[in-house]
Scaffold this motif. Structure first.
Motif, PDB file in Angstrom:
ATOM      1  N   PRO A  54      -5.157  -1.763  -1.252  1.00  0.00           N
ATOM      2  CA  PRO A  54      -6.350  -1.024  -1.685  1.00  0.00           C
ATOM      3  C   PRO A  54      -6.567   0.233  -0.851  1.00  0.00           C
ATOM      4  O   PRO A  54      -5.967   0.389   0.214  1.00  0.00           O
ATOM      5  CB  PRO A  54      -7.484  -2.036  -1.468  1.00  0.00           C
ATOM      6  N   PRO A  55      -7.429   1.111  -1.328  1.00  0.00           N
ATOM      7  CA  PRO A  55      -7.722   2.327  -0.558  1.00  0.00           C
ATOM      8  C   PRO A  55      -8.189   1.974   0.854  1.00  0.00           C
ATOM      9  O   PRO A  55      -8.901   1.004   1.060  1.00  0.00           O
ATOM     10  CB  PRO A  55      -8.850   2.994  -1.343  1.00  0.00           C
ATOM     11  N   ARG A  56      -7.704   2.768   1.793  1.00  0.00           N
ATOM     12  CA  ARG A  56      -8.098   2.610   3.191  1.00  0.00           C
ATOM     13  C   ARG A  56      -8.260   4.004   3.745  1.00  0.00           C
ATOM     14  O   ARG A  56      -7.305   4.774   3.749  1.00  0.00           O
ATOM     15  CB  ARG A  56      -7.009   1.847   3.947  1.00  0.00           C
ATOM     16  N   GLU A  57      -9.459   4.328   4.155  1.00  0.00           N
ATOM     17  CA  GLU A  57      -9.795   5.670   4.616  1.00  0.00           C
ATOM     18  C   GLU A  57      -8.704   6.241   5.511  1.00  0.00           C
ATOM     19  O   GLU A  57      -8.290   5.573   6.434  1.00  0.00           O
ATOM     20  CB  GLU A  57     -11.137   5.585   5.354  1.00  0.00           C
ATOM     21  N   PRO A  58      -8.146   7.385   5.259  1.00  0.00           N
ATOM     22  CA  PRO A  58      -8.483   8.369   4.234  1.00  0.00           C
ATOM     23  C   PRO A  58      -7.583   8.262   3.001  1.00  0.00           C
ATOM     24  O   PRO A  58      -7.572   9.152   2.174  1.00  0.00           O
ATOM     25  CB  PRO A  58      -8.206   9.689   4.965  1.00  0.00           C
ATOM     26  N   TRP A  59      -6.811   7.192   2.884  1.00  0.00           N
ATOM     27  CA  TRP A  59      -5.778   7.086   1.851  1.00  0.00           C
ATOM     28  C   TRP A  59      -6.280   6.443   0.568  1.00  0.00           C
ATOM     29  O   TRP A  59      -7.122   5.540   0.600  1.00  0.00           O
ATOM     30  CB  TRP A  59      -4.606   6.247   2.367  1.00  0.00           C
ATOM     31  N   ASP A  60      -5.684   6.863  -0.561  1.00  0.00           N
ATOM     32  CA  ASP A  60      -5.860   6.155  -1.827  1.00  0.00           C
ATOM     33  C   ASP A  60      -5.032   4.871  -1.771  1.00  0.00           C
ATOM     34  O   ASP A  60      -4.280   4.641  -0.832  1.00  0.00           O
ATOM     35  CB  ASP A  60      -5.365   7.022  -2.994  1.00  0.00           C
ATOM     36  N   ASP A  61      -5.139   4.087  -2.824  1.00  0.00           N
ATOM     37  CA  ASP A  61      -4.357   2.862  -2.885  1.00  0.00           C
ATOM     38  C   ASP A  61      -2.869   3.178  -2.998  1.00  0.00           C
ATOM     39  O   ASP A  61      -2.475   4.315  -3.248  1.00  0.00           O
ATOM     40  CB  ASP A  61      -4.818   1.980  -4.047  1.00  0.00           C
ATOM     41  N   LEU A  62      -2.034   2.156  -2.781  1.00  0.00           N
ATOM     42  CA  LEU A  62      -0.601   2.358  -2.936  1.00  0.00           C
ATOM     43  C   LEU A  62       0.079   1.063  -3.333  1.00  0.00           C
ATOM     44  O   LEU A  62      -0.490  -0.019  -3.206  1.00  0.00           O
ATOM     45  CB  LEU A  62       0.024   2.940  -1.668  1.00  0.00           C
ATOM     46  N   LEU A  63       1.298   1.198  -3.816  1.00  0.00           N
ATOM     47  CA  LEU A  63       2.171   0.059  -4.081  1.00  0.00           C
ATOM     48  C   LEU A  63       3.215   0.027  -2.978  1.00  0.00           C
ATOM     49  O   LEU A  63       3.903   1.019  -2.731  1.00  0.00           O
ATOM     50  CB  LEU A  63       2.845   0.194  -5.447  1.00  0.00           C
ATOM     51  N   MET A  64       3.320  -1.124  -2.293  1.00  0.00           N
ATOM     52  CA  MET A  64       4.252  -1.298  -1.183  1.00  0.00           C
ATOM     53  C   MET A  64       5.347  -2.273  -1.611  1.00  0.00           C
ATOM     54  O   MET A  64       5.060  -3.397  -2.003  1.00  0.00           O
ATOM     55  CB  MET A  64       3.518  -1.854   0.043  1.00  0.00           C
ATOM     56  N   PHE A  65       6.587  -1.803  -1.555  1.00  0.00           N
ATOM     57  CA  PHE A  65       7.747  -2.618  -1.881  1.00  0.00           C
ATOM     58  C   PHE A  65       8.462  -2.991  -0.588  1.00  0.00           C
ATOM     59  O   PHE A  65       8.567  -2.167   0.319  1.00  0.00           O
ATOM     60  CB  PHE A  65       8.723  -1.826  -2.759  1.00  0.00           C
ATOM     61  N   VAL A  66       8.974  -4.225  -0.519  1.00  0.00           N
ATOM     62  CA  VAL A  66       9.816  -4.640   0.608  1.00  0.00           C
ATOM     63  C   VAL A  66      11.114  -5.185   0.023  1.00  0.00           C
ATOM     64  O   VAL A  66      11.095  -6.085  -0.821  1.00  0.00           O
ATOM     65  CB  VAL A  66       9.140  -5.703   1.496  1.00  0.00           C
ATOM     66  N   PHE A  67      12.233  -4.616   0.493  1.00  0.00           N
ATOM     67  CA  PHE A  67      13.561  -5.001   0.028  1.00  0.00           C
ATOM     68  C   PHE A  67      14.347  -5.685   1.136  1.00  0.00           C
ATOM     69  O   PHE A  67      14.133  -5.412   2.321  1.00  0.00           O
ATOM     70  CB  PHE A  67      14.344  -3.762  -0.430  1.00  0.00           C
ATOM     71  N   ASP A  68      15.285  -6.525   0.723  1.00  0.00           N
ATOM     72  CA  ASP A  68      16.212  -7.150   1.659  1.00  0.00           C
ATOM     73  C   ASP A  68      17.317  -6.156   1.979  1.00  0.00           C
ATOM     74  O   ASP A  68      18.001  -5.670   1.080  1.00  0.00           O
ATOM     75  CB  ASP A  68      16.803  -8.416   1.035  1.00  0.00           C
TER      76      ASP A  68
END
Length: 174
Positions: free
Chosen positions: A100-114
């Motif tokens: 979710p948004p966290r000051e000062p950033w907008d939300d994001l999608l975080m991917f984790v790969f092997d």
């Protein structure tokens, strides 16, 4: 064909260029998501590769922000190479998280790969190549938890679980 039949046809059949313009207009106003990709690299002692960014108070998994129109797996691979000079064959997607948004950033999608396992020799040779990194290190998960921000530690724990269970995880809410 009568006038009524033409009116019932979808816009993309009647006027493909108008349909394309309508889609482009909608695209201009749709939300844009930031995308970040991390990569889980282990050595032969099952330790995790962590990086110490100069712009953060905590250590992190290697990786970073995707560039415009860059697929998440390529972003992770590119960032790993830029940060420590390591090129790996990308493994499976381990997790996706909506942050979710966290000051000062907008939300994001975080991917984790092997990112697989590197030999002990290769692990010893790796050095920070990016001026954004103060250091790199190899840590057990228990050691890593003390270096990672709490949410990154939880993300890492879930990614390790997904790797062990041969699955992937989706999480939302940070």
């Amino acid at each position: 064909m009568s006038g009524d039949e033409v009116a019932d046809e979808p816009l993309y059949v009647r006027d493909p260029e108008a349909w394309r313009e309508q889609l482009a207009e909608g695209n201009r106003f749709q939300a844009r998501k930031r995308v970040a990709s991390k990569i889980l690299i282990r050595d032969e002692q099952d330790r995790l590769l962590l990086v110490d960014p100069v712009y953060k108070p905590f250590w992190d998994l290697p990786g970073g922000m995707a560039e415009a129109n860059e697929p998440p797996h390529r972003a992770a691979r590119r960032e790993l190479n830029e940060e420590v000079g390591l090129l790996v064959e990308m493994g499976e997607l381990l997790s996706v998280e909506w942050v979710p948004p966290r000051e000062p950033w907008d939300d994001l999608l975080m991917f984790v790969f092997d990112g697989g396992v590197v030999t002990s020799q290769k692990a010893r040779e790796l050095r920070p190549r990016d001026p954004e990194l103060r250091a790199i290190g190899w840590y057990t998960f228990e050691q890593a938890i003390g270096l990672l921000r709490e949410d990154v530690g939880e993300r890492t724990r879930r990614a390790l679980w997904a790797l062990e269970e041969n699955t992937f995880v989706y999480r939302y809410g940070g």
